[in-house]
Write a protein that holds these residues in place. Structure first.
Motif, mmCIF file in Angstrom:
data_model
loop_
_atom_site.group_PDB
_atom_site.id
_atom_site.type_symbol
_atom_site.label_atom_id
_atom_site.label_comp_id
_atom_site.label_asym_id
_atom_site.label_seq_id
_atom_site.Cartn_x
_atom_site.Cartn_y
_atom_site.Cartn_z
ATOM 1 N N GLY A 104 -13.165 -78.500 14.931
ATOM 2 C CA GLY A 104 -14.513 -77.975 14.738
ATOM 3 C C GLY A 104 -14.777 -77.653 13.281
ATOM 4 N N SER A 160 -19.875 -67.395 14.579
ATOM 5 C CA SER A 160 -19.491 -67.625 15.980
ATOM 6 C C SER A 160 -18.179 -66.920 16.299
ATOM 7 C CB SER A 160 -19.381 -69.134 16.232
ATOM 8 O OG SER A 160 -18.892 -69.404 17.526
ATOM 9 N N ALA A 217 -17.564 -63.623 18.628
ATOM 10 C CA ALA A 217 -16.608 -63.706 19.743
ATOM 11 C C ALA A 217 -15.680 -62.495 19.711
ATOM 12 C CB ALA A 217 -15.800 -65.007 19.669
ATOM 13 N N LYS A 248 -7.331 -67.317 19.379
ATOM 14 C CA LYS A 248 -7.328 -67.038 20.815
ATOM 15 C C LYS A 248 -6.446 -68.017 21.571
ATOM 16 C CE LYS A 248 -10.856 -65.063 22.810
ATOM 17 N NZ LYS A 248 -10.273 -63.927 23.547
ATOM 18 N N GLY A 264 -15.113 -71.448 13.166
ATOM 19 C CA GLY A 264 -15.593 -71.283 14.532
ATOM 20 C C GLY A 264 -14.646 -71.750 15.616
ATOM 21 N N ILE A 265 -13.573 -72.432 15.249
ATOM 22 C CA ILE A 265 -12.627 -72.920 16.267
ATOM 23 C C ILE A 265 -11.828 -71.725 16.787
ATOM 24 C CG2 ILE A 265 -10.719 -74.506 16.735
ATOM 25 C CD1 ILE A 265 -11.448 -75.970 14.118
ATOM 26 N N PRO A 266 -11.798 -71.502 18.102
ATOM 27 C CA PRO A 266 -11.077 -70.322 18.611
ATOM 28 C C PRO A 266 -9.566 -70.560 18.658
ATOM 29 C CG PRO A 266 -12.224 -71.439 20.411
ATOM 30 C CD PRO A 266 -12.571 -72.195 19.156
ATOM 31 N N TYR A 269 -7.311 -78.719 18.447
ATOM 32 C CA TYR A 269 -8.523 -77.916 18.397
ATOM 33 C C TYR A 269 -9.289 -78.324 17.159
ATOM 34 C CZ TYR A 269 -5.438 -75.609 21.567
ATOM 35 O OH TYR A 269 -4.571 -75.391 22.608
#
Lengths: 436, 436
Positions: free
Chosen positions: B298, B308, B312, B140, B135-137, B296
């Protein structure tokens, strides 16, 4: 393809950083953006300083309106700051059909709604990654990376000056005034540090994040703002004994009835990752219903970290320049016609736990009266610590950690406790968040 | 506007999570995307299980090709995993003009180049946020959030199973085999945990991140991969005494001559934020020349955290669906014609510091011979710890931390030290990174 033409309004610290990074990494950035990005024009009242930075690479003018009026300029970068001139120039740039990139959190937190509406009507983009947490791509994470989630809450260390001060107060056991002077000497605090130490800067950023997280308009005037100027070294020590660190957090949380939006010194468990973010670093924790907890950490200020965010926006705008405006990422993450009217809650309705420090007469019955008042207001106690009084000392400190309660109840309870003749000094109250 | 139509290939853990989150948060997601996102069709060999999840909300078929052939489907989500069937279906979906969202790191790390080329030729998007760190973007962040930067290095805890095992080994002082069984019992490790514990899964993810960070093609076959199966509890303890934690890191670093791409147990200073990432959590540190260090954090796995990221991507694709393909974010962050041919370096040319543990005879001259060999290879010593031998014991442990060196030199030195008659057991060597 001709490089996209950028006009810079203001070339101080961040502007200089933006020019330098764009120049140094131009090849790498072109490889990513699919097109060169070129600062063609710079406006700064200090024309000499601007020339010293950009040399022959860009035209330098004193009047920002010349940049906006130039038909060759595709994107205007506003790095002037503040609400006044900056607002007029951003609105003019939008009216002239320019895309806008800005690092101006104050402007967006206060006038964002008007600016985003104008940009939408004119079909241009306004990008503002640099406005929150410097180089950390937190706007992108919230607006694009976590779109699957119902965001539950956000809590961030989003002001480096205050985090540096709190770190120093804790690690060296010093008082606020002493550390502030040191921070000013080291360049971590400005000559007039009011906006930082009173929490206003953090509140600007929290306001923007709340809007993006929950799909509500920016509402800085509804934020509850407390700084760190009244924080005492004694409470940092007591908190540590209890397993907590004190951080200035910007918090936005969804409640049934509305949104909590607040900035204040906060106790958080020392074992949380964010409790260990020290010095001038920033970090934001986001809690989403699908993703759970995520954290974003990095430098929240400085020439190049902020430039990193400004340029990321320039690349985004360049990539999207020819795209259908209807399919762009909305400014506030949610489509403008889908914004919510959920209210920002007054601080009295906010739910948190509390740390209380009472200086009391060291005599029988004091604790029972204090805890009685808390019980009366439905506030239950999580932990209680009474400092052993020294030989001959007539008073002592009582530290109380409460469970979650409504702030309004706590305020009433504090007023009643304060009125007790055995409570000898103003009661210190700090909010505590588990962030679990 | 009609909701965008999604076809799901495979509805196991992540597929079920994706359906549930999309259903639960559909209103919130529509407000962000500007358009509804609807799973219209699901293909799964276990048709009964699929029907139990989606009920009447989507058509269920056994044959994935029915989904791909359906002209109403705009986006195909591949959640089958593996290289075989998944690859054929992704290529078919692209050929049919569908946008593709996938969580399949193995597929992309090995066949990414071919897939991205096909997508580009057909003018469709392939999105894969869920392929790295759940789930860590992070995709992106690297591809869009940090575009200003020359990325220097990336280091990530990108496999939750191994991080859970290492956390348990450290906190409970247990051996690998014991903790692995516990992890399997708790569902943190699969029945066949090979891909996780041998570092293959982390290497898939590191390969994808390296491509995006440096603008090189995906080259899984060049990655150096070591797992945690040989790690001993004793070395975790010694590391801790020296102020370090051992984590399985995926590392991609730019050197003058090429790119280091490697997965192995690594000593990192205990005070680094990433050293304190415990249990099944993931975290990635990125070092950029402008932004400095960002981190980052998660959940890297699980039904809803992964969903998630999948959703996204669905929102991104929906937002960009009608946009000019030439201005989309490139798959690997850099424009395809601007990829670099910088080589992935063989492990011998990698630079790191080392932790060495030698079981030696407790007699005069041993240390001098060992340190002499290191000096001969130009390897300097940062710290040295000799365990006091117990009464009557004839051997002892010598722990050495070195400064940075080329791995090739270290391997030669280790071979020479191993040949010493006073070195009584195989030398343990672990790499150490300061991540500063």
């Amino acid at each position: 393809m001709k490089p996209i033409q950028v006009g810079l309004l203001g070339i101080g610290t961040v502007g200089g950083g933006t020019f330098n990074v764009l120049t140094r990494n131009q090849e790498e950035i072109r490889r990513r953006a699919g097109r060169g990005i070129e600062i063609a024009m710079v406006a700064d009242l200090d024309v000499e300083r601007a020339r010293a930075v950009v040399g022959e690479h860009a035209k330098v003018v004193a009047d920002a309106r010349e940049v906006i009026a130039n038909p060759d300029i595709d994107i205007v970068v506003e790095l002037i700051g503040g609400y006044g001139v900056a607002k007029a120039l951003v609105m003019d740039a939008i009216a002239a059909g320019k895309h806008v990139v800005t690092a101006n959190k104050a402007l967006l937190a206060v006038h964002g709604t008007e600016i985003f509406e104008a940009a939408r009507a004119r079909g241009v983009m306004v990008a503002f990654e640099a406005a929150v947490a410097g180089g950390i791509p937190i706007i992108k994470a919230l607006r694009e990376g976590l779109t699957a989630n119902r965001i539950e809450w956000i809590a961030g260390i989003i002001n480096g000056t205050t985090n540096f001060i709190l770190s120093e107060m804790r690690s060296k056991g010093l008082d606020f005034e002493v550390v502030l002077k040191e921070a000013q000497r080291l360049g971590y605090a400005e000559a007039d540090p009011t906006f930082d130490i009173e929490g206003v800067d953090a509140a600007h950023k929290a306001t923007i994040m709340a809007a993006i997280a929950f799909g509500v308009p920016v509402q800085f005037d509804k934020a509850h703002v407390e700084g760190i100027t009244k924080l005492q070294a004694a409470d940092i020590r007591y908190a540590e004994q209890l397993g907590y660190r004190i951080k200035l957090l910007g918090i936005a949380r969804r409640q049934e009835s509305g949104i909590e939006l607040r900035v204040h010194p906060t106790l958080i468990p020392a074992k949380r990752l964010i409790a260990n973010v020290e010095g001038a670093m920033n970090a934001v924790v986001v809690q989403g219903d699908a993703v759970g907890t995520t954290l974003y950490y990095g430098k929240g200020a400085g020439a190049e970290p902020t430039a990193s965010a400004v340029i990321a926006d320039l690349v985004d705008v360049t990539r999207l320049h020819t795209a259908d405006p209807g399919n762009r990422v909305p400014h506030l993450a949610f489509q403008p016609e889908a914004l919510s009217d959920m209210p920002i809650l007054p601080i009295d309705q906010v739910r948190t736990a509390f740390y209380l420090r009472l200086q009391v007469a060291d005599e029988a019955g004091v604790l029972s009266r204090v805890t009685g008042i808390l019980a009366e207001h439905g506030i239950s106690i999580d932990a209680l610590l009474q400092r052993e009084s020294a030989e001959g000392e007539k008073n002592t400190d009582v530290i109380i950690l409460t469970h979650d309660t409504i702030e309004g109840s706590m305020r009433k309870a504090i007023a009643q406790m304060q009125a007790l003749p055995t409570v000898l000094a103003p009661i210190v109250s700090l909010r505590k968040e588990e962030l679990a």
